[in-house]
Design a protein around this motif. Sequence first.
Motif, short mmCIF file in Angstrom:
data_model
loop_
_atom_site.label_atom_id
_atom_site.label_comp_id
_atom_site.label_asym_id
_atom_site.label_seq_id
_atom_site.Cartn_x
_atom_site.Cartn_y
_atom_site.Cartn_z
N ARG A 1 27.44 13.09 12.13
CA ARG A 1 28.28 13.86 11.22
C ARG A 1 28.74 13.04 10.02
N PHE A 2 28.38 11.77 10.02
CA PHE A 2 28.64 10.92 8.86
C PHE A 2 27.38 10.91 8.01
N GLY A 3 27.46 11.49 6.83
CA GLY A 3 26.30 11.54 5.94
C GLY A 3 25.99 10.15 5.38
N THR A 4 24.73 9.81 5.36
CA THR A 4 24.30 8.50 4.86
C THR A 4 23.11 8.65 3.93
N GLY A 5 22.85 7.62 3.19
CA GLY A 5 21.63 7.54 2.42
C GLY A 5 20.49 7.08 3.32
N ILE A 6 19.28 7.23 2.83
CA ILE A 6 18.10 6.81 3.58
C ILE A 6 17.48 5.62 2.86
N THR A 7 17.16 4.60 3.63
CA THR A 7 16.50 3.43 3.09
C THR A 7 15.22 3.16 3.88
N VAL A 8 14.34 2.39 3.27
CA VAL A 8 13.22 1.80 3.98
C VAL A 8 13.38 0.29 3.81
N VAL A 9 13.39 -0.41 4.93
CA VAL A 9 13.50 -1.86 4.93
C VAL A 9 12.10 -2.41 5.18
N THR A 10 11.69 -3.38 4.36
CA THR A 10 10.35 -3.95 4.49
C THR A 10 10.43 -5.46 4.67
N ALA A 11 9.40 -6.00 5.28
CA ALA A 11 9.29 -7.45 5.50
C ALA A 11 7.82 -7.82 5.65
N PRO A 12 7.50 -9.08 5.40
CA PRO A 12 6.14 -9.55 5.68
C PRO A 12 6.01 -9.86 7.17
N SER A 13 4.80 -9.86 7.67
CA SER A 13 4.57 -10.26 9.06
C SER A 13 3.15 -10.77 9.21
N ALA A 14 2.88 -11.40 10.33
CA ALA A 14 1.53 -11.87 10.63
C ALA A 14 0.56 -10.70 10.76
N ASP A 15 1.07 -9.50 11.04
CA ASP A 15 0.26 -8.29 11.18
C ASP A 15 0.09 -7.54 9.87
N GLY A 16 0.67 -8.06 8.79
CA GLY A 16 0.65 -7.39 7.50
C GLY A 16 2.04 -6.90 7.14
N PRO A 17 2.18 -6.24 6.00
CA PRO A 17 3.49 -5.75 5.60
C PRO A 17 3.99 -4.68 6.56
N VAL A 18 5.29 -4.72 6.87
CA VAL A 18 5.89 -3.75 7.79
C VAL A 18 7.11 -3.11 7.14
N GLY A 19 7.45 -1.93 7.62
CA GLY A 19 8.63 -1.24 7.14
C GLY A 19 9.22 -0.36 8.22
N VAL A 20 10.48 0.00 8.02
CA VAL A 20 11.16 0.88 8.94
C VAL A 20 12.18 1.70 8.15
N TRP B 1 3.13 -0.36 -4.30
CA TRP B 1 3.95 -1.49 -3.89
C TRP B 1 3.26 -2.79 -4.28
N ARG B 2 4.05 -3.86 -4.26
CA ARG B 2 3.53 -5.19 -4.55
C ARG B 2 4.28 -6.20 -3.70
N PRO B 3 3.69 -7.38 -3.45
CA PRO B 3 4.43 -8.41 -2.73
C PRO B 3 5.43 -9.11 -3.65
N GLY B 4 6.61 -9.39 -3.12
CA GLY B 4 7.64 -10.09 -3.87
C GLY B 4 7.93 -11.44 -3.25
N GLN B 5 9.14 -11.95 -3.47
CA GLN B 5 9.56 -13.24 -2.94
C GLN B 5 9.32 -13.29 -1.44
N GLY B 6 8.71 -14.36 -0.96
CA GLY B 6 8.43 -14.48 0.47
C GLY B 6 7.43 -13.47 0.97
N ASP B 7 6.62 -12.90 0.06
CA ASP B 7 5.62 -11.87 0.39
C ASP B 7 6.22 -10.57 0.92
N VAL B 8 7.48 -10.33 0.64
CA VAL B 8 8.12 -9.08 1.06
C VAL B 8 7.50 -7.92 0.29
N PRO B 9 7.07 -6.86 0.97
CA PRO B 9 6.53 -5.69 0.27
C PRO B 9 7.65 -4.97 -0.50
#
Length: 168
Positions: free
Chosen positions: A23-42, A105-113
Amino acid sequence: MANLQDFTPNADNTRAFRSALGRFGTGITVVTAPSADGPVGVTANSFSSVSMDPPLVLWSPSKSSRRAAYFTRSSHFAIHVLSQDQADIGNGFAKNAFAFDGLDWRPGQGDVPLIKGCLARFECSRHAIHDGGDHHIMVGRVDRVTTADGSDPLLFFCGQYGRFQAAG
């Protein structure tokens, strides 16, 4: 307000507790990170500012998520604030950690997507990870911010996406 519920959260009423939190309205985000399996997000709605000096933000991945380890191991991550026309991106990363196909998308600092075209993007270095019960509390020091024109954020309320409508 009819149908008021009053309860103490416990293992027998986790669904009711989750519904109350929804019941608490929130914004939606996608968090991304680099990994040994490739770029990931949630997809995450557990985003909040923490401090202006130093610039800190937080988000909270579930410890039971198969994706949590990607983020707790990474020294960098990015938080992307989605606009309403990016619901498909939110849905994609809600289902699949590797939902980058077709995204600009592009890779940024630390290969973060870094996903382009979001309302705001916070590129972070890991500052701290705290125990938060069944979640990790990930605190990031904001190294860089990118904003775009737009005022139509993707919002989440009671299990559904929606939009902001100014009062008055």
